[in-house]
Write a protein that holds these residues in place. Structure first.
Motif, PDB file in Angstrom:
ATOM      1  N   LEU A   1      60.512  77.883   9.343  1.00  0.00           N
ATOM      2  CA  LEU A   1      61.696  77.700  10.173  1.00  0.00           C
ATOM      3  C   LEU A   1      62.949  77.775   9.312  1.00  0.00           C
ATOM      4  CD1 LEU A   1      60.452  74.858  12.547  1.00  0.00           C
ATOM      5  CD2 LEU A   1      60.688  77.285  13.081  1.00  0.00           C
ATOM      6  N   GLY A   2      64.101  77.614   9.940  1.00  0.00           N
ATOM      7  CA  GLY A   2      65.365  77.874   9.256  1.00  0.00           C
ATOM      8  C   GLY A   2      65.707  76.923   8.130  1.00  0.00           C
ATOM      9  N   THR A   3      65.340  75.652   8.246  1.00  0.00           N
ATOM     10  CA  THR A   3      65.681  74.671   7.223  1.00  0.00           C
ATOM     11  C   THR A   3      64.405  74.058   6.644  1.00  0.00           C
ATOM     12  OG1 THR A   3      65.830  72.832   8.798  1.00  0.00           O
ATOM     13  CG2 THR A   3      67.830  74.130   8.410  1.00  0.00           C
ATOM     14  N   ALA A   4      64.563  73.440   5.481  1.00  0.00           N
ATOM     15  CA  ALA A   4      63.404  72.819   4.839  1.00  0.00           C
ATOM     16  C   ALA A   4      62.878  71.659   5.677  1.00  0.00           C
ATOM     17  CB  ALA A   4      63.793  72.329   3.443  1.00  0.00           C
ATOM     18  N   ALA A   5      63.780  70.902   6.307  1.00  0.00           N
ATOM     19  CA  ALA A   5      63.352  69.753   7.111  1.00  0.00           C
ATOM     20  C   ALA A   5      62.498  70.202   8.287  1.00  0.00           C
ATOM     21  CB  ALA A   5      64.572  68.981   7.597  1.00  0.00           C
ATOM     22  N   GLN A   6      62.951  71.204   9.008  1.00  0.00           N
ATOM     23  CA  GLN A   6      62.175  71.698  10.151  1.00  0.00           C
ATOM     24  C   GLN A   6      60.833  72.266   9.704  1.00  0.00           C
ATOM     25  OE1 GLN A   6      65.621  74.225  11.354  1.00  0.00           O
ATOM     26  NE2 GLN A   6      65.127  73.520  13.425  1.00  0.00           N
ATOM     27  N   THR A   7      60.843  72.984   8.597  1.00  0.00           N
ATOM     28  CA  THR A   7      59.602  73.582   8.102  1.00  0.00           C
ATOM     29  C   THR A   7      58.598  72.518   7.692  1.00  0.00           C
ATOM     30  OG1 THR A   7      60.810  75.551   7.341  1.00  0.00           O
ATOM     31  CG2 THR A   7      58.641  75.144   6.380  1.00  0.00           C
ATOM     32  N   VAL A   8      59.063  71.507   6.951  1.00  0.00           N
ATOM     33  CA  VAL A   8      58.143  70.454   6.492  1.00  0.00           C
ATOM     34  C   VAL A   8      57.605  69.665   7.680  1.00  0.00           C
ATOM     35  CG1 VAL A   8      57.974  68.341   5.131  1.00  0.00           C
ATOM     36  CG2 VAL A   8      59.222  70.298   4.223  1.00  0.00           C
TER      37      VAL A   8
END
Length: 313
Positions: free
Chosen positions: A58-65
């Motif tokens: 996803l676009g940001t590290a937070a969303q991806t994690v």
């Protein structure tokens, strides 16, 4: 008459914005590494690592994690259920009808999780995905535990690759999005205070409420980012205080009550939808919202310009 902007398949800055380019390179790089890895190892059973890279990126590290954490948790839960079914249930099946009943039971469990709390809903889909990969091995009941093992290993490998890539190479923190959203929220409350038409007030109030919800969710997601990428806990707490302040004060830091608009909109949204597109009930509810929004603007003016009596006391 000005020409209207026509939409397209790609964003207007798809090839000029570095964030888009970096995202494409990171996702494709992680997926291709997984592809080459299982090809070199001659281990096609872990091919799920390839598609996992595209599913959790996803676009940001937070969303991806957050997404890969839910995918990993759902995968492990689905693998446990699927493996238990292969060991204890599938050997007793003798027809495709029995297999259908088993698939229905697994789908019911995963659907129950997916329709539950929004923060873990995605894990329900992953439970179903892992369960299907384990149990559905053909047109009839299958008993090969190796297939279940390899597919789960592939999902875990894909999650690991995406985590390493998105937190080490061109990491994008969600902090910038939170700051931008806080700025737009301030603008919405300013425009609400200046608006004269009831429709404009309702529009600004609705946009402000939506932004408040998005910011609150992003502040929760910020805690998923590792310390090397994400903001410090103090930064998150400070933005949470700012969000609470914007819910109770105007943008000039005067003690106004935009919470009036929040309460009015929240309390009547469901009733407005139930009243239908037209009719006296809907008009009455909209009038109530307009009255409370007007009161919030009046409170703002009173707080910004106190009367002499208030000044004397």
């Amino acid at each position: 008459m000005p020409a209207t902007r026509r939409g397209g398949f790609l964003d207007a800055d798809a090839f000029s914005n570095r964030d888009h380019i970096h995202y494409a390179l990171k996702t494709t790089g992680a997926a291709m590494f997984c592809y080459l890895l299982y090809q070199q190892l001659n281990w096609p059973g872990i091919h799920t690592c390839f598609i996992t890279c595209y599913l959790v990126s996803l676009g940001t590290a937070a969303q991806t994690v957050e997404k890969l954490s839910l995918r990993l948790a759902g995968c492990l839960a689905g693998a446990v259920i699927g493996t238990a079914a292969l060991v204890y249930v599938v050997p007793s099946l003798s027809s495709v009808g029995g297999l259908m009943l088993l698939v229905f039971a697994g789908s019911w469990i995963s659907g129950w999780v997916a329709q539950g709390f929004a923060r873990i809903a995605y894990a329900g889909f992953q439970i179903a995905f892992a369960f299907y990969l384990c149990v559905i091995q053909g047109a009839g009941p299958g008993f090969d535990l190796t297939i279940a093992r390899d597919r789960v290993i592939g999902i875990m490998l894909g999650n690991l690759m995406v985590y390493l890539v998105f937190t080490r190479i061109w990491p994008v923190s969600i902090a910038a999005r939170i700051e931008a959203a806080l700025g737009r929220l301030v603008e919405q409350w300013q425009q609400l205070a200046r608006a004269r038409r009831p429709d404009d007030r309702r529009g600004h109030a609705t946009a402000a409420l939506a932004l408040q919800g998005d910011i609150a969710q992003d502040l929760i997601l910020a805690r998923y980012e590792p310390a090397s990428v994400g903001p410090a806990p103090e930064w998150v707490e400070d933005r949470q205080r700012r969000l609470r302040t914007l819910r109770a004060h105007d943008t000039a830091q005067q003690p106004v009550r935009p919470a009036h608009a929040t309460e009015a909109t929240n309390a009547t949204t469901v009733a407005i939808d139930a009243a239908g597109p037209d009719g006296p009930a809907r008009d009455a509810l909209l009038a109530l919202i307009d009255k409370r929004l007007t009161a919030s603007v009046a409170d703002a003016a009173q707080a910004a310009h106190p009367s002499p009596i208030h000044a004397q006391t």
